[in-house]
Design a protein around this motif. Structure first.
Motif, short mmCIF file in Angstrom:
data_model
loop_
_atom_site.label_atom_id
_atom_site.label_comp_id
_atom_site.label_asym_id
_atom_site.label_seq_id
_atom_site.Cartn_x
_atom_site.Cartn_y
_atom_site.Cartn_z
N ALA A 78 6.71 -7.04 -1.62
CA ALA A 78 8.12 -7.10 -2.10
C ALA A 78 8.43 -8.46 -2.33
N ARG A 79 7.78 -9.50 -1.46
CA ARG A 79 8.04 -10.74 -1.70
C ARG A 79 7.17 -11.44 -2.89
N ALA A 80 5.93 -10.93 -3.04
CA ALA A 80 5.22 -11.36 -4.27
C ALA A 80 5.78 -10.85 -5.48
N VAL A 81 6.61 -9.82 -5.43
CA VAL A 81 7.15 -9.37 -6.76
C VAL A 81 8.69 -10.13 -7.03
N ALA A 82 9.00 -10.30 -5.78
CA ALA A 82 10.45 -11.03 -5.78
C ALA A 82 10.08 -12.53 -6.33
N ASP A 84 7.92 -13.36 -8.37
CA ASP A 84 7.34 -13.54 -9.63
C ASP A 84 8.51 -13.04 -10.69
N LEU A 85 9.53 -12.52 -10.25
CA LEU A 85 10.69 -12.17 -11.17
C LEU A 85 11.28 -13.12 -11.86
N PRO A 86 11.67 -14.39 -11.23
CA PRO A 86 12.25 -15.38 -12.43
C PRO A 86 11.12 -15.95 -13.25
N ALA A 87 9.97 -15.94 -13.07
CA ALA A 87 9.06 -16.53 -14.26
C ALA A 87 8.78 -15.45 -15.37
N CYS A 88 8.81 -14.13 -14.77
CA CYS A 88 8.99 -13.17 -15.82
C CYS A 88 9.98 -12.91 -16.51
N ARG A 89 11.18 -13.24 -16.18
CA ARG A 89 12.79 -13.20 -17.08
C ARG A 89 12.69 -14.31 -17.68
N LYS A 90 12.16 -15.61 -17.53
CA LYS A 90 12.08 -16.63 -18.19
C LYS A 90 11.19 -16.61 -19.21
N ARG A 91 10.03 -15.73 -19.15
CA ARG A 91 9.18 -15.58 -20.30
C ARG A 91 9.70 -14.52 -21.05
N ARG A 92 10.49 -13.53 -20.76
CA ARG A 92 11.02 -12.25 -21.48
C ARG A 92 12.21 -12.97 -22.19
#
Length: 96
Positions: A78-82, A84-92
């Motif tokens: 869960a920490r690893a996913v959390a 990575d979420l800001p970087a994924c949102r920034k790319r999308r």
């Protein structure tokens, strides 16, 4: 958990034994499927099931230890996913 299993097994308290068994159940399932079942398939069933206090203490202790490892793995995932979420949102997000 192991100490509680020893005490419960020595006093033959069925209610406490059931509670301890349920608390260590997810870890026990993992142990049965990934450790005990393959060993039984390789070497055969020894036929000496332990129903005494030592067997209950061992089962509760090992089940609780695996439960701790399972919870730790879930928290790390869960920490690893959390993280990575800001970087994924920034790319999308489309840049205009």
């Amino acid at each position: 958990m192991a100490a509680a299993g020893l005490v419960t097994g020595a006093h033959a308290s069925s209610d406490a034994e059931l509670l301890l068994f349920r608390l260590s159940q997810p870890g026990l399932n993992v142990l049965y499927v990934f450790v005990l079942m393959p060993l039984t398939a390789l070497f055969g069933d020894p036929g000496g099931g332990t129903g005494d206090a030592g067997g209950l203490a061992l089962a509760c202790g090992l089940g609780a230890a695996v439960n701790v490892l399972l919870v730790r793995a879930i928290v790390c995932a869960a920490r690893a996913v959390a993280a990575d979420l800001p970087a994924c949102r920034k790319r999308r997000t489309p840049t205009l």
